[in-house]
Design an enzyme around this catalytic site. Sequence first.
Site, mmCIF file in Angstrom:
data_model
loop_
_atom_site.group_PDB
_atom_site.id
_atom_site.type_symbol
_atom_site.label_atom_id
_atom_site.label_comp_id
_atom_site.label_asym_id
_atom_site.label_seq_id
_atom_site.Cartn_x
_atom_site.Cartn_y
_atom_site.Cartn_z
ATOM 1 N N TRP A 100 43.431 46.661 40.488
ATOM 2 C CA TRP A 100 43.799 46.528 41.902
ATOM 3 C C TRP A 100 44.295 47.856 42.470
ATOM 4 O O TRP A 100 43.996 48.186 43.620
ATOM 5 C CB TRP A 100 44.822 45.402 42.086
ATOM 6 C CG TRP A 100 44.257 44.099 41.613
ATOM 7 C CD1 TRP A 100 44.663 43.365 40.542
ATOM 8 C CD2 TRP A 100 43.118 43.392 42.161
ATOM 9 N NE1 TRP A 100 43.866 42.247 40.398
ATOM 10 C CE2 TRP A 100 42.917 42.244 41.378
ATOM 11 C CE3 TRP A 100 42.263 43.623 43.240
ATOM 12 C CZ2 TRP A 100 41.888 41.329 41.633
ATOM 13 C CZ3 TRP A 100 41.238 42.715 43.500
ATOM 14 C CH2 TRP A 100 41.071 41.578 42.703
ATOM 15 N N ASP A 167 52.128 46.806 46.209
ATOM 16 C CA ASP A 167 51.331 45.583 46.141
ATOM 17 C C ASP A 167 52.049 44.654 45.168
ATOM 18 O O ASP A 167 52.053 44.886 43.965
ATOM 19 C CB ASP A 167 49.917 45.940 45.638
ATOM 20 C CG ASP A 167 49.047 44.707 45.390
ATOM 21 O OD1 ASP A 167 49.522 43.581 45.611
ATOM 22 O OD2 ASP A 167 47.881 44.899 44.981
ATOM 23 N N LYS A 191 49.441 33.377 44.658
ATOM 24 C CA LYS A 191 50.096 33.319 43.349
ATOM 25 C C LYS A 191 51.439 32.598 43.483
ATOM 26 O O LYS A 191 51.552 31.460 43.079
ATOM 27 C CB LYS A 191 50.315 34.714 42.755
ATOM 28 C CG LYS A 191 49.135 35.220 41.943
ATOM 29 C CD LYS A 191 48.137 35.914 42.756
ATOM 30 C CE LYS A 191 47.302 36.886 41.984
ATOM 31 N NZ LYS A 191 45.882 36.603 42.003
HETATM 32 N N1 PLP Z 1 46.417 42.905 44.101
HETATM 33 C C1 PLP Z 1 46.733 42.194 43.017
HETATM 34 C C2 PLP Z 1 47.876 42.655 42.141
HETATM 35 C C3 PLP Z 1 46.003 41.043 42.688
HETATM 36 O O1 PLP Z 1 46.343 40.325 41.596
HETATM 37 C C4 PLP Z 1 44.943 40.638 43.517
HETATM 38 C C5 PLP Z 1 44.152 39.442 43.211
HETATM 39 O O2 PLP Z 1 44.298 38.809 42.194
HETATM 40 C C6 PLP Z 1 44.634 41.420 44.639
HETATM 41 C C7 PLP Z 1 45.396 42.544 44.901
HETATM 42 C C8 PLP Z 1 43.519 41.052 45.565
HETATM 43 O O3 PLP Z 1 43.941 40.008 46.348
HETATM 44 P P1 PLP Z 1 43.004 39.271 47.403
HETATM 45 O O4 PLP Z 1 42.014 38.472 46.630
HETATM 46 O O5 PLP Z 1 43.984 38.437 48.186
HETATM 47 O O6 PLP Z 1 42.358 40.300 48.253
#
Ligand code: PLP
Length: 355
Positions: A100, A167, A191
Amino acid sequence: MKKHNFSAGPCILPQSVLQKAAEAVLDFNNLNLSLIEISHRSKYFVEVMEHARNLALEHLGLQDKGYKALFLQGGASLEFLMVAYNLLEKKAAYLNTGTWSDKAIKEAKLFGEVVEVATSKSDNFNFIPKNFQIPKDADYFHCTSNNTIFGTQIHEFPESEIPMVCDMSSDIFSRQLDFSKFSLIYAGAQKNMGPAGTTLVVIKEDILGKVSRAIPSMLNYKVHIYKDSMFNTPAVFSVYVSMLTLEWLKDLGGISAIEKVNNQKAELLYNEIDRNPLFEGFVANKEDRSKMNATFNLKNDELKATFHNQLKQAGINGLNGHRSVGGYRASMYNALPLESVQVLVDVMQTVERGA
Ligand code: PLP
């Protein structure tokens, strides 16, 4: 049979929240209308949005400290680029601890220079890099508090002289931190908060308005703040369920109360991973292990069928590891009871005994 849901996301939500959400979909506030039929401009939904925003700030201890909470759409993935769009004038610093962060870096590079202060990429992100310098002349420093896929978590955040952006998609509201260290926090709901469809963004207002580029309205944090998170039709269902989860958390005693349970769950499972000779943890340094997502392997492939069969019989769901890590991943978000982790540990011991 009761399921024990270890899914990484979308994932388990409290049963009482699901019950209330189901009722609101059928009849909201005794209006004889569904929550998802009423106008988002009606006083009923405006109250939901305001309450959800206030609860988020209250849990984080950020009320009256110059922060605003927003419930936006587009997932955490849209924040990867909104952060850069709104904050990156010349240069930004990123800590690369997983898939991510990697994706966030890729988006930021579209807007300016990106300095990767450290990375664990060459070791398949199995640790959190620690000794790095944050350049003082960068516009902001970005990190990912919990690496959902690899099962690592930052337990000590660096001191940053520039705005720190984080994040927190997979560990928001799971542990007590000094949240005022961060100038911007974002987290997809799916989550620890609610159904997919909304993203919580908490911003210290004074970091905005410093870039020279024109920002399209829908991507402009200032516009969303000015419009009280109602610039366009919000994801009403996701915001409502997030509000219910935040109320549930408050009734439990808030972040510090849930953190105790989260610590117990993590301790129970990691103790078994370390004790049981059939299993091994994926993360290289124990101090970097995530309390939300525990990644581990079964050393002997021949026992896989037995393990899977036992998991099924015990009603355990969602334990498969992400394809880039393999093995297993037990996600232990706020709503997962300690009892579910005990069921998993019992299965691991049954396999050890040669079931
Ligand atoms: N950041 C983290 C730490 C994640 O675990 C995730 C998805 O699991 C994301 C970003 C991406 O999130 P989204 O699917 O809401 O764009």
